[in-house]
Design an enzyme around this catalytic site. Structure first.
Site, PDB file in Angstrom:
ATOM      1  N   VAL A 149      35.010  23.546  40.812  1.00 31.26           N
ATOM      2  CA  VAL A 149      33.888  24.070  40.467  1.00 31.26           C
ATOM      3  C   VAL A 149      32.819  23.356  41.536  1.00 31.26           C
ATOM      4  CG1 VAL A 149      31.848  24.258  38.882  1.00 31.26           C
ATOM      5  CG2 VAL A 149      34.368  24.775  38.177  1.00 31.26           C
ATOM      6  N   SER A 165      31.555  38.132  40.626  1.00 32.69           N
ATOM      7  CA  SER A 165      32.308  38.118  39.355  1.00 32.69           C
ATOM      8  C   SER A 165      32.165  36.738  38.706  1.00 32.69           C
ATOM      9  CB  SER A 165      33.822  38.334  39.529  1.00 32.69           C
ATOM     10  OG  SER A 165      34.051  39.801  39.833  1.00 32.69           O
ATOM     11  N   ASP A 188      36.114  40.434  28.881  1.00 30.99           N
ATOM     12  CA  ASP A 188      36.234  39.678  29.977  1.00 30.99           C
ATOM     13  C   ASP A 188      35.288  38.470  30.031  1.00 30.99           C
ATOM     14  OD1 ASP A 188      36.876  39.190  32.714  1.00 30.99           O
ATOM     15  OD2 ASP A 188      35.566  40.676  33.468  1.00 30.99           O
ATOM     16  N   HIS A 248      38.700  37.373  34.359  1.00 33.48           N
ATOM     17  CA  HIS A 248      39.500  37.758  35.367  1.00 33.48           C
ATOM     18  C   HIS A 248      39.241  36.795  36.365  1.00 33.48           C
ATOM     19  CE1 HIS A 248      35.642  39.802  36.766  1.00 33.48           C
ATOM     20  NE2 HIS A 248      36.179  39.585  38.180  1.00 33.48           N
ATOM     21  N   GLY A 283      33.333  39.125  44.508  1.00 34.01           N
ATOM     22  CA  GLY A 283      32.752  37.600  44.757  1.00 34.01           C
ATOM     23  C   GLY A 283      31.645  37.247  43.717  1.00 34.01           C
TER      24      GLY A 283
END
Length: 307
Positions: free
Chosen positions: A110, A239, A146, A92, A237
């Site tokens: 990144v 995740s 996920d 996600h 955040g």
């Protein structure tokens, strides 16, 4: 006041607010550190900052392609460095909101090499994304499968202090194994995000506990929390970031019921259930020389743990 004057006043007020926001963000880390010493119990939720941080070097901040107002305001998710060119994260985090549609590599950057979100340091590395991979059977409504991978354009420079890859958990761990989750997620539900990365210690919960608290629980998932202190939890955040157990990335922050809710836990993608997928979609995409070096390093890390 005429309409032109109203417009001018509005423009001035907007610019003042922008300046205040920028200055606040610029000084945010100093304020956070002062407050963290005595005044507040920081939540990640329920989190802390260790005096010597040995885990932040494994974690990256996944952000938009360009910050809007100040460095770090575009933080979206966390991720784990599993090779110099491979970042492990949640599906996600690499898809458009509530969908299976992947973002473009140019939509993301990144940031590695620093526990700070808002302030670049001497060891901060900002890297471009070459390719985005998400599980083909990812289900955004239920968070099944996920898991996602970012392949970078250039290798992350590993110094072993500010930046280092982390090994993958190769076997399922028993319930109540103690682990640590860390990230720059909100300090409480709908709250602000910290500048400096936060840690929280949680335990893997039994499958029946995880299954009883959501109808989304399925194969490839795990949950973790603290029965004595439900505020210890991951939040928005965090995740994509790692749940680290016994020195290896064991889970990927996936979803939860708000943050820190009593009788609930945070839900994670179980890395051990996806080892083959990670190898096929991450490591096998590397050049043969890089792959051989990675295998050698993984063997070395396993021997160190056994000793």
């Amino acid at each position: 006041m005429c309409s032109i004057e109203k417009i001018l006043v509005s423009i001035v007020l907007i610019n003042i607010l922008r300046l205040e926001t920028y200055l606040c963000a610029k000084n945010n880390s100093k304020i956070i550190m002062e407050d963290a010493q005595e005044k507040y119990k920081f939540l990640i939720t329920g989190g802390y900052r260790p005096k010597i941080d040995t885990l932040a070097k494994y974690v990256v901040s996944i952000r938009g392609s360009k910050h809007r107002w100040f460095f770090g305001d575009d933080h979206k998710c966390g991720g784990s460095i599993i090779s110099p060119k491979v970042i492990l994260t949640a599906a996600h985090c690499v898809c458009k909101r509530h969908s299976r549609i992947r973002l473009k590599p140019s939509d993301l950057t990144v940031v590695a090499g620093t526990p700070r979100r808002l302030v670049p340091t001497e060891t901060t590395q900002v890297l471009k994304v070459d390719k985005i991979i998400r599980h083909v059977y990812y289900k955004p409504l239920t968070f099944r499968n996920d898991i996602g991978i970012l392949l970078l354009v250039k290798n992350i420079y590993e110094d072993g202090v500010a930046v280092q890859r982390i090994s993958l958990q190769t076997h399922h761990l028993p319930p109540y194994t103690k682990c640590t989750v860390l990230g720059w997620g909100r300090v409480f539900f709908r709250g602000p995000m910290p500048d400096e990365i936060l840690h929280v210690d949680v335990s893997i919960m039994p499958d029946n506990y995880c299954d009883a608290r959501t109808d989304k629980y399925a194969f490839g998932m795990m949950c973790a929390g603290d029965l004595a202190d439900p505020e210890k939890d991951s939040c928005s955040g965090d995740s994509g970031g790692p749940l680290i157990c016994n020195g290896s990335v064991t889970g990927i922050v996936s979803f939860g019921v708000k943050c820190g809710i009593p009788e609930h836990a945070g839900y994670y993608t179980n890395v051990t259930s996806y080892l083959e997928w990670i190898r096929e979609n991450g490591f096998s995409k590397l050049r043969p020389v890089n792959l051989i070096l990675l295998v050698i390093l993984q063997i070395f890390l396993m021997k160190v743990k056994l000793n």
